[in-house]
Structures are given as structure tokens and as C-alpha cells.
Design an enzyme around this catalytic site. Structure first.
Site, PDB file in Angstrom:
ATOM      1  N   GLY A  33       0.818  -1.202   0.000  1.00  0.00           N
ATOM      2  CA  GLY A  33       0.000   0.000   0.000  1.00  0.00           C
ATOM      3  C   GLY A  33       0.851   1.251   0.000  1.00  0.00           C
ATOM      4  O   GLY A  33       2.067   1.186  -0.174  1.00  0.00           O
ATOM      5  N   ASN A  34       0.220   2.392   0.179  1.00  0.00           N
ATOM      6  CA  ASN A  34       0.955   3.653   0.272  1.00  0.00           C
ATOM      7  C   ASN A  34       0.267   4.577   1.270  1.00  0.00           C
ATOM      8  O   ASN A  34      -0.781   4.241   1.824  1.00  0.00           O
ATOM      9  CB  ASN A  34       1.092   4.301  -1.108  1.00  0.00           C
ATOM     10  CG  ASN A  34      -0.244   4.660  -1.726  1.00  0.00           C
ATOM     11  OD1 ASN A  34      -0.942   5.543  -1.252  1.00  0.00           O
ATOM     12  ND2 ASN A  34      -0.616   3.958  -2.795  1.00  0.00           N
ATOM     13  N   ARG A  35       0.843   5.740   1.505  1.00  0.00           N
ATOM     14  CA  ARG A  35       0.403   6.611   2.591  1.00  0.00           C
ATOM     15  C   ARG A  35      -0.755   7.539   2.244  1.00  0.00           C
ATOM     16  O   ARG A  35      -1.125   8.380   3.046  1.00  0.00           O
ATOM     17  CB  ARG A  35       1.576   7.468   3.079  1.00  0.00           C
ATOM     18  CG  ARG A  35       2.647   6.674   3.792  1.00  0.00           C
ATOM     19  CD  ARG A  35       3.671   7.639   4.408  1.00  0.00           C
ATOM     20  NE  ARG A  35       4.830   6.922   4.899  1.00  0.00           N
ATOM     21  CZ  ARG A  35       4.858   6.291   6.062  1.00  0.00           C
ATOM     22  NH1 ARG A  35       3.807   6.297   6.853  1.00  0.00           N
ATOM     23  NH2 ARG A  35       5.958   5.661   6.447  1.00  0.00           N
ATOM     24  N   SER A  36      -1.324   7.414   1.064  1.00  0.00           N
ATOM     25  CA  SER A  36      -2.441   8.299   0.704  1.00  0.00           C
ATOM     26  C   SER A  36      -3.647   8.030   1.607  1.00  0.00           C
ATOM     27  O   SER A  36      -4.061   6.893   1.795  1.00  0.00           O
ATOM     28  CB  SER A  36      -2.831   8.064  -0.754  1.00  0.00           C
ATOM     29  OG  SER A  36      -4.032   8.745  -1.036  1.00  0.00           O
ATOM     30  N   ALA A  99      -3.867   7.646  -5.367  1.00  0.00           N
ATOM     31  CA  ALA A  99      -2.460   7.262  -5.424  1.00  0.00           C
ATOM     32  C   ALA A  99      -2.425   5.809  -5.889  1.00  0.00           C
ATOM     33  O   ALA A  99      -2.621   4.885  -5.104  1.00  0.00           O
ATOM     34  CB  ALA A  99      -1.811   7.415  -4.056  1.00  0.00           C
TER      35      ALA A  99
END
Ligand code: CTP
Ligand code: CA
Length: 232
Positions: A33-36, A99
Site C-alpha cells: 500500500g501507500n500513505r495516501s 495514489a
């Protein structure tokens, strides 16, 4: 009861917004995943609804849905791509605030990946990644030369030794071919999960730059619509 504006500059328009970070599964319990957080995309959707648009929010996030916004839940880049293409024909404006993971695990294992338990076994798996489709670039290609929706992209940039945030943004606007690029200054303590944001709005074919912020993500959303409204 919901109050859906029947007046406003985007009255009668269909706006499709993507929001949040995609999750690319490795096995049933793990993902990349990512931090969005999705907050900026939700603010863009809320502002469009407040201006009278019909809004479809394609989202990976679980934030409170703004009034008058219809949501489609997705998880992966491939699901997000399918949802955006499904709504393409009816859209007057598409905003790609999501994102999207550039890569996903090459293989999904449908049972939990276990570590070796034999004495002395400290091995770890290697995870091979493959490229995800570039959805924004694909939407622009899909439109081709025909009349179609106004397409807005976002860019998360830190700037580096080679180029500034703005230079990276200009190059990305050129590469993606969208009509507007919202260039987001990101860094370890900036933007992600926060309520404030600093952006530069770039317009295709123009050398003008509009700087907005640091400001609440709602203020950023209004600045985006003030610009995009002139294009629909
Ligand atoms: N985007 C997309 N599909 C992808 C990657 C990005 O549609 N596979 C969209 C994002 O939603 C955003 C824009 O493209 O609107 C720019 O995303 P960004 O990650 O900043 O650009 P990339 O082209 O992926 O370049 P890089 O991450 O290498 O800077
Ligand atoms: Ca990317």
C-alpha cells in the site's frame, strides 16, 4: 434527508473522482500500500457536489462520504481502472486524485504465506513486482481527439537533485497529456494524512502556474474547481 444542489456552476455535470491509495494483495492477509489517506480526493468530490455536480467517487478509503456523493469501493489499481473506464462515457470531468500503485506483486497466493519453521531456517521470500497500468495516461489516450471529459491528474513530487517540484510537474503534465495537473508537494511530514496541502496548478498548453496553500484541503479543492469550471 440529503440536500442535492440543483443550482451551481457544475449543475447537470457528471464528475468522477478517484481517491485513496490502492492496495495490491500478496496473499489473503497482506498487501502493498501507500500513505495516501484519500482526504484530498474526498474534498474534491465534496466541493464538486456543493457546486451542483452529480459525483461518483471511486475510492479505496473508508472516510465519511460527502453529502450527495455516490461511491464505488475498489481495492486494486486494476479494479480502479475498470471503474474509471466504466464511468468514462458519462463523465464531464475526471479527477485522478488516487495514489495508484505503480507496481503490484506478480503473483497472488490465495493461502497465507508462511515462514519456514525448521530449525536454522531464516529464509525470506523474494517478492517479484510487475507494472500496473497507467490509468491516467490510458484515460487520455481513450479520449483521443474526440470531445470527451476534462481530465485532471495529480502528481506527488518531492523534488530532487535533478529537478524541482515544479520541473517534475511540468514534465509529468507533458507525459500524461491531461488538461490540468495538480502538483502536490510531498515529504515525510507533508500532505499524507494531513488536513492541509500545498499545490501548484498547471494547465496544459499554458506556462501559467497557480500556487495554492499551504491551505486546508477544502480550499485546495475549491481552487481546483475554480480552474476546471472554466474548461467544461
Ligand atoms: N496514475 C495512474 N495510474 C498509475 C499511476 C499514476 O492513473 N499507475 C495517476 C495518478 O492518479 C495521478 C497521476 O497519475 O493522477 C500521477 O501519479 P504519480 O504517481 O505522481 O506519477 P507517475 O506517472 O506514477 O510517476 P512517478 O510515480 O514515477 O513520479
Ligand atoms: Ca507513481
Amino acid at each position: 434527508t440529503e440536500v442535492i444542489p440543483t443550482r451551481g456552476p457544475l449543475r447537470g455535470r457528471h464528475v468522477v473522482v478517484s481517491a485513496g491509495g490502492t492496495r495490491e494483495p500478496l496473499d489473503p492477509v497482506r498487501f502493498l500500500g501507500n500513505r495516501s489517506s484519500g482526504k484530498q480526493g474526498y474534498a474534491v468530490a465534496a466541493a464538486a457536489a456543493a457546486r451542483g455536480a452529480r459525483v461518483t467517487l471511486v475510492t479505496t478509503a473508508d472516510l465519511q462520504l460527502p453529502t450527495g456523493v455516490e461511491s464505488v469501493r475498489v481495492e486494486t489499481a486494476q479494479q480502479l481502472r475498470a471503474a474509471m473506464l466504466e464511468h468514462f462515457d458519462s463523465a464531464d470531468v475526471i479527477v485522478m486524485a488516487a495514489a495508484v500503485a505503480d507496481f503490484r506483486p506478480a503473483d497472488y497466493v490465495d493461502t497465507k504465506i508462511k515462514k519456514g519453521m525448521a530449525p536454522g531456517d531464516d529464509s525470506a521470500p523474494e517478492i517479484r513486482l510487475v507494472r500496473n497500468p497507467d490509468i491516467l495516461a490510458e484515460l487520455v489516450r481513450h479520449r483521443g481527439d474526440a470531445a470527451g471529459p476534462v481530465i485532471v491528474g495529480f502528481a506527488a513530487e518531492t523534488g530532487d537533485a535533478k529537478a524541482s517540484v515544479l520541473e517534475h510537474g511540468r514534465a509529468k503534465l507533458e507525459r500524461k497529456g491531461c488538461d490540468v495537473l495538480v502538483v502536490n508537494e510531498v515529504g515525510s511530514d507533508r500532505t499524507f494524512g494531513k488536513d492541509e496541502n500545498t499545490v501548484h496548478l498547471l494547465l496544459q498548453g499554458s506556462s501559467r502556474v497557480e500556487d495554492v496553500g499551504p491551505a486546508d484541503k477544502r480550499v485546495i479543492a475549491d481552487a481546483i474547481w475554480d480552474l476546471v469550471e472554466t474548461l467544461v
